[in-house]
Design a protein around this motif. Structure first.
Motif, PDB file in Angstrom:
ATOM      1  N   ASN A   1       0.839  -1.196   0.000  1.00  0.00           N
ATOM      2  CA  ASN A   1       0.000   0.000   0.000  1.00  0.00           C
ATOM      3  C   ASN A   1       0.873   1.244   0.000  1.00  0.00           C
ATOM      4  O   ASN A   1       1.896   1.296   0.686  1.00  0.00           O
ATOM      5  CB  ASN A   1      -0.915   0.020   1.223  1.00  0.00           C
ATOM      6  N   SER A   2       0.452   2.236  -0.794  1.00  0.00           N
ATOM      7  CA  SER A   2       1.193   3.490  -0.843  1.00  0.00           C
ATOM      8  C   SER A   2       0.241   4.611  -1.224  1.00  0.00           C
ATOM      9  O   SER A   2      -0.843   4.381  -1.738  1.00  0.00           O
ATOM     10  CB  SER A   2       2.355   3.397  -1.835  1.00  0.00           C
ATOM     11  N   TRP A   3       0.684   5.834  -0.988  1.00  0.00           N
ATOM     12  CA  TRP A   3      -0.116   7.013  -1.274  1.00  0.00           C
ATOM     13  C   TRP A   3       0.739   7.994  -2.052  1.00  0.00           C
ATOM     14  O   TRP A   3       1.904   8.195  -1.725  1.00  0.00           O
ATOM     15  CB  TRP A   3      -0.603   7.651   0.030  1.00  0.00           C
ATOM     16  N   MET A   4       0.143   8.624  -3.053  1.00  0.00           N
ATOM     17  CA  MET A   4       0.858   9.594  -3.875  1.00  0.00           C
ATOM     18  C   MET A   4       0.391  11.001  -3.522  1.00  0.00           C
ATOM     19  O   MET A   4      -0.781  11.220  -3.220  1.00  0.00           O
ATOM     20  CB  MET A   4       0.564   9.356  -5.361  1.00  0.00           C
ATOM     21  N   PHE A   5       1.321  11.938  -3.603  1.00  0.00           N
ATOM     22  CA  PHE A   5       1.029  13.344  -3.339  1.00  0.00           C
ATOM     23  C   PHE A   5       1.587  14.171  -4.473  1.00  0.00           C
ATOM     24  O   PHE A   5       2.583  13.801  -5.086  1.00  0.00           O
ATOM     25  CB  PHE A   5       1.668  13.787  -2.020  1.00  0.00           C
ATOM     26  N   GLN A   6       0.965  15.303  -4.721  1.00  0.00           N
ATOM     27  CA  GLN A   6       1.504  16.200  -5.724  1.00  0.00           C
ATOM     28  C   GLN A   6       2.782  16.834  -5.181  1.00  0.00           C
ATOM     29  O   GLN A   6       2.884  17.142  -3.989  1.00  0.00           O
ATOM     30  CB  GLN A   6       0.475  17.262  -6.102  1.00  0.00           C
ATOM     31  N   LYS A   7       3.722  17.026  -6.065  1.00  0.00           N
ATOM     32  CA  LYS A   7       5.055  17.491  -5.693  1.00  0.00           C
ATOM     33  C   LYS A   7       5.049  18.793  -4.893  1.00  0.00           C
ATOM     34  O   LYS A   7       5.834  18.963  -3.975  1.00  0.00           O
ATOM     35  CB  LYS A   7       5.894  17.654  -6.952  1.00  0.00           C
ATOM     36  N   PHE A   8       4.155  19.715  -5.220  1.00  0.00           N
ATOM     37  CA  PHE A   8       4.165  21.021  -4.561  1.00  0.00           C
ATOM     38  C   PHE A   8       3.034  21.181  -3.555  1.00  0.00           C
ATOM     39  O   PHE A   8       2.625  22.295  -3.249  1.00  0.00           O
ATOM     40  CB  PHE A   8       4.142  22.136  -5.611  1.00  0.00           C
ATOM     41  N   ASP A   9       2.539  20.084  -3.036  1.00  0.00           N
ATOM     42  CA  ASP A   9       1.483  20.119  -2.018  1.00  0.00           C
ATOM     43  C   ASP A   9       2.031  20.803  -0.762  1.00  0.00           C
ATOM     44  O   ASP A   9       3.015  20.348  -0.181  1.00  0.00           O
ATOM     45  CB  ASP A   9       1.034  18.692  -1.696  1.00  0.00           C
ATOM     46  N   PRO A  10       1.419  21.908  -0.328  1.00  0.00           N
ATOM     47  CA  PRO A  10       1.908  22.614   0.858  1.00  0.00           C
ATOM     48  C   PRO A  10       1.877  21.759   2.123  1.00  0.00           C
ATOM     49  O   PRO A  10       2.566  22.048   3.086  1.00  0.00           O
ATOM     50  CB  PRO A  10       0.963  23.807   1.006  1.00  0.00           C
ATOM     51  N   LEU A  11       1.105  20.700   2.106  1.00  0.00           N
ATOM     52  CA  LEU A  11       1.069  19.788   3.250  1.00  0.00           C
ATOM     53  C   LEU A  11       2.472  19.280   3.567  1.00  0.00           C
ATOM     54  O   LEU A  11       2.813  19.055   4.724  1.00  0.00           O
ATOM     55  CB  LEU A  11       0.129  18.618   2.929  1.00  0.00           C
ATOM     56  N   PHE A  12       3.297  19.119   2.520  1.00  0.00           N
ATOM     57  CA  PHE A  12       4.668  18.640   2.723  1.00  0.00           C
ATOM     58  C   PHE A  12       5.704  19.735   2.585  1.00  0.00           C
ATOM     59  O   PHE A  12       6.750  19.676   3.204  1.00  0.00           O
ATOM     60  CB  PHE A  12       4.972  17.500   1.744  1.00  0.00           C
ATOM     61  N   ASN A  13       5.417  20.739   1.773  1.00  0.00           N
ATOM     62  CA  ASN A  13       6.380  21.829   1.588  1.00  0.00           C
ATOM     63  C   ASN A  13       6.404  22.790   2.769  1.00  0.00           C
ATOM     64  O   ASN A  13       7.433  23.379   3.073  1.00  0.00           O
ATOM     65  CB  ASN A  13       6.079  22.604   0.308  1.00  0.00           C
ATOM     66  N   ALA A  14       5.259  22.974   3.407  1.00  0.00           N
ATOM     67  CA  ALA A  14       5.161  23.876   4.556  1.00  0.00           C
ATOM     68  C   ALA A  14       4.204  23.269   5.579  1.00  0.00           C
ATOM     69  O   ALA A  14       3.118  23.785   5.809  1.00  0.00           O
ATOM     70  CB  ALA A  14       4.671  25.249   4.103  1.00  0.00           C
TER      71      ALA A  14
END
Length: 159
Positions: free
Chosen positions: A106-119
């Protein structure tokens, strides 16, 4: 992270997922195309299962806390955002889903510039939902405690 069992959404909620995915798919085609996917049926299914997961999480959380409603509004492309899917006692909750597969982990993909991870905001929670015929479940975590890595498939790394 603790594994938390989830119940299926009600039939009414499932019908809302179907209607939502049917009507919103046209507003997501271009973004999926930029990520290398042009299969409209898969896109519709992804949208359906994402909303399905939101309802499962909402059903679980709303028994104990004050939780905002699942958003069924259809936004034009320019009005889409990375906002949290739910608010629990005013705090953001992001719901990420995947279908269980015995073929792959199982895995989950995120958009590269998602602020959830960038900030990341230390108040942001993420519910990682696994949808399975054998019983769906989730892992809940603060975003600041989540470890991420590059996608295994090289063509997905650009987006």
């Amino acid at each position: 992270m603790k594994k938390i069992s989830l119940n299926k959404p009600s039939r009414y909620q499932q019908l809302q997922c179907e209607l939502f995915s049917d009507f919103v798919v046209s507003t997501n085609k271009d973004e999926y195309s930029r990520r290398g996917s042009s299969d409209v049926k898969k896109l519709r299914d992804d949208i359906y299962w994402g909303k399905y997961a939101e309802f499962m999480v909402w059903n679980h959380l709303s028994d104990k806390w004050e939780v905002s409603s699942v958003d069924l509004n259809i936004y034009p492309v320019k009005k889409k955002s990375f906002d949290a899917d739910l608010l629990m006692n005013g705090n953001p909750v992001h719901v990420k889903s995947c279908l269980d597969s015995s073929k792959y982990p199982n895995s989950w993909m995120f958009q590269k510039f998602d602020p959830l991870f960038n900030a990341p905001n230390c108040e942001d929670k993420v519910c990682f939902v696994v949808i399975s015929d054998n019983g769906s479940y989730m892992y809940e975590s603060k975003i600041t405690e989540v470890e991420i890595s590059e996608p295994v498939l090289i063509h997905l790394r650009k987006t």
